[in-house]
Motif scaffolding. Structure first.
Motif, PDB file in Angstrom:
ATOM      1  N   LEU A 201       0.834  -1.218   0.000  1.00  0.00           N
ATOM      2  CA  LEU A 201       0.000   0.000   0.000  1.00  0.00           C
ATOM      3  C   LEU A 201       0.866   1.264   0.000  1.00  0.00           C
ATOM      4  O   LEU A 201       0.403   2.347   0.364  1.00  0.00           O
ATOM      5  N   SER A 202       2.148   1.088  -0.314  1.00  0.00           N
ATOM      6  CA  SER A 202       3.119   2.193  -0.392  1.00  0.00           C
ATOM      7  C   SER A 202       3.496   2.809   0.956  1.00  0.00           C
ATOM      8  O   SER A 202       3.980   3.939   1.012  1.00  0.00           O
ATOM      9  N   TYR A 203       3.247   2.091   2.033  1.00  0.00           N
ATOM     10  CA  TYR A 203       3.815   2.498   3.328  1.00  0.00           C
ATOM     11  C   TYR A 203       5.182   1.825   3.435  1.00  0.00           C
ATOM     12  O   TYR A 203       5.429   0.805   2.790  1.00  0.00           O
ATOM     13  N   SER A 204       6.057   2.369   4.300  1.00  0.00           N
ATOM     14  CA  SER A 204       7.330   1.651   4.435  1.00  0.00           C
ATOM     15  C   SER A 204       7.174   0.577   5.511  1.00  0.00           C
ATOM     16  O   SER A 204       6.418   0.743   6.479  1.00  0.00           O
ATOM     17  N   ALA A 205       7.918  -0.520   5.324  1.00  0.00           N
ATOM     18  CA  ALA A 205       7.867  -1.605   6.304  1.00  0.00           C
ATOM     19  C   ALA A 205       8.657  -1.174   7.542  1.00  0.00           C
ATOM     20  O   ALA A 205       9.546  -0.336   7.434  1.00  0.00           O
ATOM     21  N   PRO A 206       8.337  -1.717   8.705  1.00  0.00           N
ATOM     22  CA  PRO A 206       9.077  -1.309   9.914  1.00  0.00           C
ATOM     23  C   PRO A 206      10.503  -1.855   9.882  1.00  0.00           C
ATOM     24  O   PRO A 206      10.772  -2.856   9.231  1.00  0.00           O
ATOM     25  N   ARG A 317       8.626   3.359  14.957  1.00  0.00           N
ATOM     26  CA  ARG A 317       9.555   4.236  14.237  1.00  0.00           C
ATOM     27  C   ARG A 317       9.161   4.430  12.779  1.00  0.00           C
ATOM     28  O   ARG A 317       9.837   5.146  12.046  1.00  0.00           O
ATOM     29  N   ALA A 318       8.106   3.758  12.354  1.00  0.00           N
ATOM     30  CA  ALA A 318       7.698   3.855  10.945  1.00  0.00           C
ATOM     31  C   ALA A 318       7.320   5.302  10.630  1.00  0.00           C
ATOM     32  O   ALA A 318       6.727   5.991  11.473  1.00  0.00           O
ATOM     33  N   LYS A 319       7.703   5.747   9.442  1.00  0.00           N
ATOM     34  CA  LYS A 319       7.441   7.149   9.061  1.00  0.00           C
ATOM     35  C   LYS A 319       5.949   7.423   9.094  1.00  0.00           C
ATOM     36  O   LYS A 319       5.475   8.408   9.614  1.00  0.00           O
ATOM     37  N   GLU A 320       5.210   6.489   8.520  1.00  0.00           N
ATOM     38  CA  GLU A 320       3.754   6.670   8.477  1.00  0.00           C
ATOM     39  C   GLU A 320       3.079   5.306   8.559  1.00  0.00           C
ATOM     40  O   GLU A 320       3.571   4.335   7.985  1.00  0.00           O
ATOM     41  N   LEU A 321       1.990   5.251   9.300  1.00  0.00           N
ATOM     42  CA  LEU A 321       1.188   4.024   9.378  1.00  0.00           C
ATOM     43  C   LEU A 321      -0.265   4.435   9.218  1.00  0.00           C
ATOM     44  O   LEU A 321      -0.637   5.549   9.609  1.00  0.00           O
ATOM     45  N   PRO A 322      -1.110   3.569   8.691  1.00  0.00           N
ATOM     46  CA  PRO A 322      -2.534   3.925   8.707  1.00  0.00           C
ATOM     47  C   PRO A 322      -2.966   4.150  10.161  1.00  0.00           C
ATOM     48  O   PRO A 322      -2.591   3.373  11.040  1.00  0.00           O
ATOM     49  N   ASP A 323      -3.724   5.210  10.419  1.00  0.00           N
ATOM     50  CA  ASP A 323      -4.132   5.545  11.791  1.00  0.00           C
ATOM     51  C   ASP A 323      -4.891   4.415  12.470  1.00  0.00           C
ATOM     52  O   ASP A 323      -4.872   4.283  13.685  1.00  0.00           O
TER      53      ASP A 323
END
Ligand SMILES: Cc1cc2nc3c(=O)[nH]c(=O)nc-3n(C[C@H](O)[C@H](O)[C@H](O)COP(=O)(O)OP(=O)(O)OC[C@H]3O[C@@H](n4cnc5c(N)ncnc54)[C@H](O)[C@@H]3O)c2cc1C
Length: 482
Positions: A201-206, A317-323
């Motif tokens: 989904l184009s999020y970065s993995a942890p 530490r992930a830059k962005e995660l779904p809320d």
């Protein structure tokens, strides 16, 4: 098991979905039922109606000790659970008095205490917890169903739900279904596919850290022979790496059986064949477990397991995660199981979830989940911090350990803990503190309180005597008071 009956579902209310129905998933569903109108728990396996182990948790064939703190939390979430398990035959064990514990410094002193645990097979615990959860009218348990991936919402930093696939028939397996949800919680264990799902989904993995002492387990159930003389309910022969890489646990479990788990570290894996299993047991520094199983009737084949690495995924530490996406339990942080922390840590994670969702509800009475994921993963990281540090520090004792090297502080801690264990083997007062730390009832810093620190430093500063090889054939139980 598909417990759809008698559910008062509020279809307009918020819906939470929990992925994975082992202990973490069951606990998460229990917590979420207090805050959501509906909770659906999706489990890939078909749940057995008895205490058989199932494919999705192969570790359930091996000894599973639930620490005192974990037992307390489970009882808070599922009142009456312990009594039901005791009534069904799970023995109550006084950890300080009824476990014969062979430490690297000899047999540990024993004394009556309030440190009571239950001894059971892991499938028994899950069955009883599951039954409790199934009574909650807000929870729907859907087993025999695979979670395939996460579904993004059309707008915002949110998920819309998950894609699932029932597995009950070949025809079913070809049809994937969308399951809409306001909150998605991943509890699919150490093999969790969430990092890949997020990347899709184009999020970065942890960030992921793996520290592996290459520990292997081999286990078998035995019928306890009539009239077998003993003054213990469990036996723990602790390894002493790097020299002594072998250890074992014998647990008296429900059904008047012994569950025996042999443990080898640093790739010295216990074998799965009959003779090899017995030889491994015979090679332990004390014969207590070998003597017991030599007299007992085996009830099952020998099962082995080697997926025991420490695995930390730092979602905080992930830059962005779904809320509205949370990860907990072994999916976020799995430990080398020798120290028995996994289930208790899952329970502590459930408490963290309860606290975070409670705060979120107070902050956003409209039900918004904005920022939830970041708050929760940060809180969970704090829960994982100490057990991760303790476990990995111990694992660095193995020369074969991969994934990191012990720093000067860790090496000092090894020396310090060796002395603490020496003292705790003989002294009731020190053993009491060590057991409380081990059971997550008190912080490890207690081991640095002046009364222990002083005794340890005296020992460290004394010139070391050569280590005595300890190979008694029979167990001697000391009952010295401190
Ligand atoms: C050998 C061994 C011994 C252990 N001994 C102890 C011990 O003595 N004490 C202790 O406290 N802990 C112990 N543990 C750790 C303990 O087993 C775990 O910490 C505990 O089970 C909690 O894990 P979990 O629920 O997060 O994940 P798991 O128990 O791994 O469960 C994950 C669940 O998710 C399901 N699943 C996976 N993928 C999907 C999917 N795509 N769709 C749907 N469902 C899915 C699986 O079927 C499974 O039910 C041990 C672990 C091992 C490996």
């Amino acid at each position: 098991m598909n417990t759809r009956a008698n559910h008062q579902v509020e279809t307009n209310g918020q819906h939470a979905v929990v992925l994975g129905g082992s202990l973490t998933g069951l606990l998460a569903a229990r917590v979420l039922a207090d805050h959501f109108d509906r909770v659906t728990l999706i489990e890939r396996d078909a749940y057995p109606e008895n205490t058989e182990a199932r494919r999705g948790i192969p570790q359930a064939n091996h000894v599973h000790g639930l620490l005192v703190r974990g037992r307390q939390i489970l009882e808070e979430f599922f009142p009456g659970l312990q009594d039901e398990m005791i009534a069904a035959g799970a023995p109550v064990v006084d950890m300080a008095n009824e476990i014969a514990w062979f430490t690297p410094a000899g047999w540990g002193v024993r004394f009556p205490s309030d440190l009571k645990v239950l001894a059971f097979t892991r499938p028994m615990l899950d069955l009883y917890v599951r039954r409790h959860l199934a009574r909650n009218p807000k929870v729907e348990i859907v087993d025999n169903t695979d979670v395939l991936r996460l579904l993004p919402a059309s707008s915002g930093n949110q998920l819309a739900g998950v894609l699932i696939c029932p597995r009950s028939s070949a025809a079913d397996r070809r049809i994937a279904k969308e399951l809409r949800a306001d909150l998605v919680v991943d509890a699919t264990g150490r093999a969790s596919r969430a990092p890949r799902w997020l990347r899709d989904l184009s999020y970065s993995a942890p960030e992921e850290t793996v520290i592996n002492a290459h520990i292997g387990y081999a286990s078998r159930l035995y019928q306890i022979p009539d009239n077998f003389e003993r003054d213990w309910k469990c036996v723990f022969v602790q390894g002493a790496p790097p020299e002594r890489k072998r250890g074992a646990i014998l647990f008296q479990v429900e059904g008047n059986r012994w569950l025996v788990t042999l443990i080898g570290g640093g790739r010295d894996y216990p074998p799965s064949d009959e003779l090899g299993f017995l030889d491994f047991a015979r090679s332990l520094p004390v014969s207590t477990i070998f003597d017991a199983i030599s007299a007992a009737q085996p009830l099952t084949p020998i099962k082995t397991h080697r997926a025991t690495e420490n695995r930390l995924r730092q979602y905080e530490r992930a830059k962005e995660l779904p809320d509205n996406f949370l990860v907990l339990g072994d999916a976020a942080c799995a430990f080398n199981p020798v120290y028995g922390q996994g289930m208790t840590n899952a329970a502590l994670g459930a408490l963290a979830l309860q606290k975070t969702i409670g705060e979120q509800r107070r902050r956003f009475p409209d039900g918004s989940l904005t920022g939830l994921s970041r708050c929760f993963q940060k809180r969970l990281a704090k829960v994982n911090e100490t057990p991760w540090m303790l476990t990995t520090a111990q694992d660095y004792r193995y020369r074969e350990c991969t994934g990191g090297v012990p720093g000067r502080m860790t090496r000092f801690m090894h020396r310090y803990m060796d002395r603490v264990i020496e003292l705790a083997t003989r002294k009731v007062a020190v053993r009491r503190v060590l057991l409380r730390v081990f059971n997550m009832l008190t912080a490890p810093s207690t081991l640095f309180e002046p009364r222990i620190l002083f005794r340890v430093l005296v020992k460290i500063l004394k010139p070391a005597r050569p280590r005595r090889e300890f190979r008694p054939r029979t167990q001697v139980i000391e009952r010295t008071a401190s």
